[in-house]
Design a protein around this motif. Structure first.
Motif, PDB file in Angstrom:
ATOM      1  N   TYR A 161      31.450 -22.943 100.729  1.00  0.00           N
ATOM      2  CA  TYR A 161      31.282 -22.880  99.283  1.00  0.00           C
ATOM      3  C   TYR A 161      31.139 -21.453  98.773  1.00  0.00           C
ATOM      4  CZ  TYR A 161      29.528 -23.695  94.648  1.00  0.00           C
ATOM      5  OH  TYR A 161      29.367 -23.702  93.300  1.00  0.00           O
ATOM      6  N   ARG A 162      31.823 -21.165  97.684  1.00  0.00           N
ATOM      7  CA  ARG A 162      31.678 -19.887  96.996  1.00  0.00           C
ATOM      8  C   ARG A 162      31.498 -20.150  95.515  1.00  0.00           C
ATOM      9  NH1 ARG A 162      36.232 -16.321  97.225  1.00  0.00           N
ATOM     10  NH2 ARG A 162      34.801 -14.629  96.749  1.00  0.00           N
ATOM     11  N   HIS A 201      41.553 -26.996 100.393  1.00  0.00           N
ATOM     12  CA  HIS A 201      40.637 -26.019  99.793  1.00  0.00           C
ATOM     13  C   HIS A 201      40.705 -26.217  98.275  1.00  0.00           C
ATOM     14  CE1 HIS A 201      39.363 -22.196  98.030  1.00  0.00           C
ATOM     15  NE2 HIS A 201      38.647 -22.016  99.132  1.00  0.00           N
ATOM     16  N   SER A 261      26.437 -16.773  96.652  1.00  0.00           N
ATOM     17  CA  SER A 261      26.597 -17.856  97.619  1.00  0.00           C
ATOM     18  C   SER A 261      25.327 -18.661  97.686  1.00  0.00           C
ATOM     19  CB  SER A 261      26.920 -17.311  99.012  1.00  0.00           C
ATOM     20  OG  SER A 261      28.111 -16.577  98.995  1.00  0.00           O
ATOM     21  N   HIS A 283      34.057 -21.174  89.977  1.00  0.00           N
ATOM     22  CA  HIS A 283      34.110 -19.984  89.140  1.00  0.00           C
ATOM     23  C   HIS A 283      33.751 -20.408  87.717  1.00  0.00           C
ATOM     24  CE1 HIS A 283      36.793 -16.751  87.037  1.00  0.00           C
ATOM     25  NE2 HIS A 283      35.538 -16.356  87.104  1.00  0.00           N
ATOM     26  N   ARG A 329      39.400 -25.135  94.442  1.00  0.00           N
ATOM     27  CA  ARG A 329      38.774 -24.141  93.573  1.00  0.00           C
ATOM     28  C   ARG A 329      38.645 -24.732  92.178  1.00  0.00           C
ATOM     29  NH1 ARG A 329      40.505 -19.000  91.205  1.00  0.00           N
ATOM     30  NH2 ARG A 329      42.659 -19.516  91.739  1.00  0.00           N
ATOM     31  N   GLU A 388      35.203 -23.774  95.977  1.00  0.00           N
ATOM     32  CA  GLU A 388      34.888 -22.493  95.357  1.00  0.00           C
ATOM     33  C   GLU A 388      34.759 -22.718  93.855  1.00  0.00           C
ATOM     34  OE1 GLU A 388      36.962 -18.074  94.820  1.00  0.00           O
ATOM     35  OE2 GLU A 388      37.654 -19.452  96.387  1.00  0.00           O
TER      36      GLU A 388
END
Length: 584
Positions: free
Chosen positions: A7-8, A351, A22, A391, A353, A389
């Protein structure tokens, strides 16, 4: 792979500067958190619902004049605001911790209206739907039957105010002016004659409404307002005040908020002054309880989530890198079942995002900033073993630029507009047409799929009187649908209607120009906009349709689901309320 590798989380400010962070450990969050809904309401001090309904949760209303900021734009279904000054006020509200949110929803869980089995069916079906849509092409998809849920319509308690049928006609609403004796009997007779004629005219006007027809009375109020007939308006609105009740029948409850909108419209001081209707705003965790309750008792948001997620799952089922841009991230609830389904994909988890567009009002509704969403997604990443991830971009939708979105080569891009795009002004408000400009920006990103969920109502450029009738018809259907699940004397129901619906109603009726944020359009108009922007409509999966149809059995038999012009429309009885469509 540990959670830090999976995870980001990053945040971008309005200036486009990223901040990276993180998470390795996360507080336990209850799965019931949901996307934010529209909130807030206000009224004038003489409002029929300004007094408390035996609860601190009911709002004491007050009047405030505010100058509207010309640069405003709103996002979210969720939440709306009526002025830029109000947004600044939201930003200074105290924020709640994740644990407080959890405690609030645990408190709510004891009074959930739908049967537990029905909630389990909904969660299971969401996951099953998205998993099935990502299956190989040669797998036959069939919909499982859902158990039936039954909604019980509660008997109504008596309204706090006199019903329309008990409102006296005519002279009760006429304030007779005392006659003063004069030296001339002729002058006295003329005064009496004029007074009698005035009383007869007023009584004739008031008697034009059948006893018990509050809907026609509200329409008459709006007509008087549209014609700038203030004398008739004042008389009619007083009758309407005596007929409405926040714990009465659906038309009485809706009428209470429509009366407030009409009064606010009348008392506006010029085109540049907006009469802000505000109440004591609930704190974030309290507001989430109201949102969660509406989410559970009505299928509107669930319908939007299922339709959008189904389209995204189907379009990205063979992709290894997926980027979802959500123009109203709210709590991030929409993506929980999709992430679980992607994690279980036969070819391995992709993956993912997620870029979440935020605004100050959405932050306020959550009780915290986008960090709450980041922690929830991190928890899902760790639990299901799928790299995620996140944002966060805390700006309004029309202010988003391509640079903020960090588009990467090789990712399948999905863009989600969940009951949000109607808050962006169009050419009727701003010559730059931000609404179509936002669609052109999204088109330039070459997305694999764009999902659009919107209210099926026509209030954008419609003149005031026609807009009033449209709003009356639309929200009456919603208030009726709430009526079959929550009793009329329920304090929870009153709070749900005040904080999740009434603010929008007042905005549509009281405001014009840039001050009017709620600008809904019918699906046909959205279809024209998207087509002109270069998009092609893709039909929604028949499997999604069948699953949603079966899940509606958990609710009232009066909910309807129809397919029209490639879109799905959820409605109540003969009124379509929400449309869902997919584009590429």
């Amino acid at each position: 792979m540990d959670s830090q590798q999976l995870y980001r989380f990053s945040m971008t400010s309005s200036a486009g500067l990223p901040n990276m962070s993180s998470f390795s450990t996360f507080p336990s969050l209850q799965n019931g958190l949901l996307g934010s809904l529209k909130v807030g309401i206000g009224n004038s001090p003489d409002s029929p619902f300004s007094s408390h309904f035996d609860s601190d949760n009911l709002s004491a209303f007050s009047d405030n004049y505010e100058q509207q900021n010309s640069g405003e734009t709103l996002s979210g279904i969720s939440v709306s605001y009526n002025s830029a000054l109000e947004t600044n006020r939201y930003l200074h509200k105290s924020v709640s911790s994740v644990d407080n949110l959890k405690g609030s929803l645990q408190l709510y869980s004891a009074r959930r209206s739908l049967p537990p089995s029905c909630n389990q069916i909904v969660q299971h079906a969401l996951l099953e739907l998205e998993t099935a849509l990502m299956a190989p092409d040669d797998n036959e998809v069939t919909a499982s039957n859902s158990s039936l849920g039954e909604s019980i319509k509660e008997t109504a308690s008596g309204p706090r105010y006199r019903s329309w049928g008990h409102v006296s006609q005519g002279s009760q609403y006429i304030q007779n002016q005392p006659s003063h004796a004069t030296s001339s009997s002729r002058q006295s007779n003329e005064v009496v004659h004029v007074e009698k004629r005035r009383k007869l005219e007023e009584e004739s006007s008031l008697q034009a409404f059948p006893s018990g027809d509050l809907k026609q009375l509200l329409i008459a109020c709006a007509k008087a307002m549209a014609e700038n007939n203030i004398q008739d308006f004042n008389r009619l609105i007083e009758m309407a005040r005596n007929a409405v009740s926040i714990n009465g029948e659906p038309i009485q409850r809706l009428g209470a908020y429509m009366v407030e909108g009409l009064v606010a419209r009348k008392e506006a001081s010029g085109n540049s002054i907006y009469r802000a209707l505000k109440c004591r705003e609930p704190e974030g965790e309290e507001l989430l309880t109201y949102m969660h309750l509406l989410y559970e008792i009505c299928p509107y948001l669930k319908f939007g989530y299922m339709a959008a997620n189904g389209a995204i799952a189907e379009a990205c089922r063979n992709e290894d890198y997926i980027h979802i841009i959500d123009f109203q991230i709210a709590q991030g609830t929409q993506w929980m079942t999709l992430l679980q389904a992607l994690a279980a994909r036969p070819g391995g988890a992709p993956h993912v995002r997620i870029t979440g567009i935020d605004d100050p009002v959405s932050r306020y509704a959550r009780g915290h900033g986008l960090e709450v969403v980041g922690k929830r997604l991190a928890l899902m990443s760790k639990k299901f073993g799928i790299p995620v991830e996140f944002h966060g971009i805390p700006v309004f939708g029309p202010d988003v630029t391509r640079d903020m979105l960090d588009i990467r080569h090789g990712e399948a891009l999905a863009v989600n507009f969940p009951l949000q795009l109607h808050h962006t002004a169009d050419e009727s408000v701003d010559v730059n047409n931000p609404r179509d400009g936002l669609l052109r920006l999204v088109k330039s990103l070459s997305p694999k799929v764009v999902t659009l969920v919107e209210q099926e109502s026509n209030t954008n450029t419609t003149p005031f009187f026609n807009r009033f009738i449209e709003t009356l018809d639309y929200y009456l259907a919603i208030f009726e649908s709430i009526d079959v699940t929550l009793s009329r004397n329920s304090k929870e129901r009153i709070n749900v209607e005040q904080h999740c619906l009434a603010r929008d109603i007042v905005n549509v009726i009281a405001c014009e120009g840039k001050e009017r944020i709620e600008r809904h359009e019918l699906f046909g108009k959205w279809k024209s906009r998207l087509t002109m922007a270069g998009f092609t409509q893709c039909p929604l999966s028949s499997y999604v349709n069948s699953v949603i149809r079966s899940l509606l059995r958990c609710y009232s038999e009066h909910y309807t689901l129809v397919e029209k012009d490639g879109a799905m429309l959820l409605g109540w009885k003969n009124r379509n309320l929400i449309s869902a469509s997919a584009w590429h």
